[in-house]
Design a protein around this motif. Structure first.
Motif, PDB file in Angstrom:
ATOM      1  N   GLU A   1      -8.493   7.811  -0.490  1.00 38.48           N
ATOM      2  CA  GLU A   1      -7.060   7.741  -0.176  1.00 38.48           C
ATOM      3  C   GLU A   1      -6.744   6.531   0.712  1.00 38.48           C
TER       4      GLU A   1
ATOM      5  N   PHE B   1      -6.978   3.409  -1.306  1.00 36.29           N
ATOM      6  CA  PHE B   1      -5.854   3.245  -2.228  1.00 36.29           C
ATOM      7  C   PHE B   1      -4.591   2.821  -1.470  1.00 36.29           C
ATOM      8  N   ARG B   2      -4.382   3.405  -0.285  1.00 35.14           N
ATOM      9  CA  ARG B   2      -3.219   2.995   0.526  1.00 35.14           C
ATOM     10  C   ARG B   2      -3.336   1.520   0.917  1.00 35.14           C
TER      11      ARG B   2
ATOM     12  N   HIS C   1      -2.515  -0.607  -2.049  1.00 36.32           N
ATOM     13  CA  HIS C   1      -1.065  -0.630  -2.258  1.00 36.32           C
ATOM     14  C   HIS C   1      -0.393  -1.576  -1.259  1.00 36.32           C
ATOM     15  N   ARG C   2      -0.799  -1.460  -0.009  1.00 37.82           N
ATOM     16  CA  ARG C   2      -0.210  -2.291   1.044  1.00 37.82           C
ATOM     17  C   ARG C   2      -0.457  -3.775   0.740  1.00 37.82           C
TER      18      ARG C   2
ATOM     19  N   TYR D   1       1.260  -4.510  -3.402  1.00 40.71           N
ATOM     20  CA  TYR D   1       2.542  -4.033  -3.969  1.00 40.71           C
ATOM     21  C   TYR D   1       3.544  -5.169  -4.156  1.00 40.71           C
ATOM     22  N   ALA D   2       3.731  -5.980  -3.112  1.00 37.81           N
ATOM     23  CA  ALA D   2       4.754  -7.037  -3.196  1.00 37.81           C
ATOM     24  C   ALA D   2       4.401  -8.054  -4.286  1.00 37.81           C
TER      25      ALA D   2
ATOM     26  N   VAL E   1       5.429  -0.938 -12.263  1.00 37.29           N
ATOM     27  CA  VAL E   1       4.571  -1.013 -11.067  1.00 37.29           C
ATOM     28  C   VAL E   1       3.970   0.365 -10.767  1.00 37.29           C
TER      29      VAL E   1
ATOM     30  N   PHE F   1      -0.087   1.472 -10.569  1.00 36.44           N
ATOM     31  CA  PHE F   1      -0.775   2.124  -9.444  1.00 36.44           C
ATOM     32  C   PHE F   1      -1.376   3.465  -9.859  1.00 36.44           C
TER      33      PHE F   1
ATOM     34  N   TRP G   1      -5.308   4.312  -9.418  1.00 34.33           N
ATOM     35  CA  TRP G   1      -5.858   5.483  -8.717  1.00 34.33           C
ATOM     36  C   TRP G   1      -6.908   6.181  -9.569  1.00 34.33           C
TER      37      TRP G   1
ATOM     38  N   PRO H   1       9.968  -7.053  -1.353  1.00 32.09           N
ATOM     39  CA  PRO H   1      10.481  -5.687  -1.550  1.00 32.09           C
ATOM     40  C   PRO H   1      11.299  -5.263  -0.330  1.00 32.09           C
TER      41      PRO H   1
ATOM     42  N   MET I   1      -1.766  10.485  -5.380  1.00 34.82           N
ATOM     43  CA  MET I   1      -3.026  10.901  -4.745  1.00 34.82           C
ATOM     44  C   MET I   1      -3.122  12.417  -4.623  1.00 34.82           C
TER      45      MET I   1
END
Lengths: 170, 246
Positions: free
Chosen positions: A4, A7-8, A11-12, A15-16, A35, A39, A43, B18, B34
């Motif tokens: 987790e 994955f966060r 993403h951080r 993402y942009a 998008v 993701f 995952w 964003p 998740m």
């Protein structure tokens, strides 16, 4: 680091860039769904993600757009939209004329050439990363890029067919 | 300014960041993702000869010996799109070679351990049980194996009837010796699985004992969605990109 947390962090970090990559290619109101799909795939396949995840995510995004964009399947390249229309350019200036020439040259290229150029000029990828996105070898991508740049130069300046291209750092 | 720098002026996403609302929505989305099914827990890949054991659990993937130079080319040169099914008895020497490898722990094999066996030219592909772990082996001669741990035997859950999952796909090597593999579980009623490559080649996968598997010359196993998987179950046929398979 747990899955987790990893994955966060992914993403951080991406993402942009991923949102920009997608918005360059599809209308903004379609970008968010694409998008999200990317993701979700990331995952499920987290263990398979390479260390340099961005090209992998872009490749998934490109495939997702190919599947979701009506009529795209018959074309080999994913076309790139043209930006900056709302930027303020003084009429009649030298800059304005150069910009118009550049837009015209860009539009004269094939979608395949535009895609190759965009991966480097817009998305900021190296040849190696761009090759991952297009699922081709780095040498094949480098050749396609060189040809696309030649055609861009020829379109910008038809009178100078053998313009020297500056070496690219990527 | 070179031509690529000039082009940046045309970037439709230039300066696009964003919004706070977009970040919030996207973060909420990944939290929901998740909360769903867990990701695959093992990165499974073929490793090359001489790799040091990186065991981090029973399903670590270590291949010693891997297909050595020249052997992969031999396998690729004799490859066939349609496999010949083999029984455990017929491939017992190869099963023993696979069992003697490090992947999944060294064991001795008997014919009943072989879940799926197929022959394509000179190469034998096996899916077999090894001390509670399911492993895949590709052998050209009995002592030239590439192997990969797939899943703990007690973690095998059959997919719903008429469907398949994707346990792993990958590629190994380069040039004339490059090859790809794909492996998954099949649900009841699945009668056949085919892999169609981007160049039009259709590879008939083997289906047996709850597993489907295929290998072929080329890089597609290491790429994102450059092949499609077609599943036949009775008179129903469905096609999927790998990323769409559970």
């Amino acid at each position: 680091m747990s899955a987790e947390e990893r994955f966060r962090a992914l993403h951080r970090d991406t993402y942009a860039d991923l949102l920009r990559f997608v918005e360059r290619r599809v209308p903004p109101d379609e970008a968010e769904d694409i998008v999200s799909t990317v993701f979700m795939t990331a995952w499920r396949r987290l263990a398979e993600l390479p260390e340099d995840a961005r090209p992998w995510l872009f490749a998934v995004a490109r495939r997702t757009m190919a599947n979701q964009t009506r009529g795209w399947l018959r074309r080999k390249a994913l076309d790139v939209r043209l930006g900056g229309r709302d930027s303020h350019v003084p009429d009649g200036s030298a800059f304005s004329a150069a910009r118009i020439d550049l837009e015209r040259a860009w539009r004269s290229l094939s979608a395949a050439d535009r895609e190759v150029l965009a991966l480097v000029a817009f998305d900021g990828l190296t040849s190696e990363q761009a090759a991952t996105v297009l699922n081709c070898r780095r040498s094949a991508f480098a050749m396609r890029l060189a040809r696309a740049r030649k055609r861009l130069q020829a379109a910008l300046d038809p009178a100078a067919p053998s313009l020297q291209l500056k070496e690219m750092n990527a | 300014m070179n031509d690529l720098d000039q082009l940046k002026d045309l970037d439709p996403a230039r300066g696009r960041e964003p919004s706070a609302m977009e970040w919030t929505r996207s973060e909420a989305f990944i939290e929901r993702v998740m909360a769903g099914p867990a990701p695959r827990s093992h990165a499974r890949r073929w490793l090359t000869a001489g790799a040091v054991a990186v065991a981090a659990g029973a399903v670590a993937a270590v291949a010693v010996p891997a297909l050595v130079p020249g052997v992969a080319e031999k396998a690729v040169a004799s490859w066939t799109a349609a496999p010949t099914a083999r029984t455990g008895d017929q491939v017992l020497p190869q099963a023993r070679a696979c069992a003697a490898g490090d992947v999944g722990g060294v064991t001795s094999a008997n014919a009943a351990d072989v879940l799926l066996a197929e022959q394509r030219g000179d190469a034998t592909l096996l899916i077999m049980k090894k001390a509670g772990v399911i492993v895949e082996c590709l052998l050209v001669d009995e002592d030239q194996a590439a192997s990969m741990g797939l899943i703990d035997a007690d973690a095998v859950i059959a997919p719903p009837a008429g469907t398949v999952n994707l346990e792993t796909m990958s590629s190994l090597g380069d040039g004339d010796g490059q090859w790809s593999n794909i492996v998954g579980l099949v649900g009841p009623q699945v009668t056949a699985v085919e892999v169609k490559l981007g160049n039009g080649t259709v590879v008939q996968a083997s289906v047996k004992a709850g597993w489907w598997a295929a290998w072929w010359p080329g890089p597609e196993g290491g790429e994102v969605d450059t092949l499609t998987v077609t599943v036949h179950a009775g008179d129903r046929t469905t096609s999927h990109l790998p990323s769409e398979l559970p």
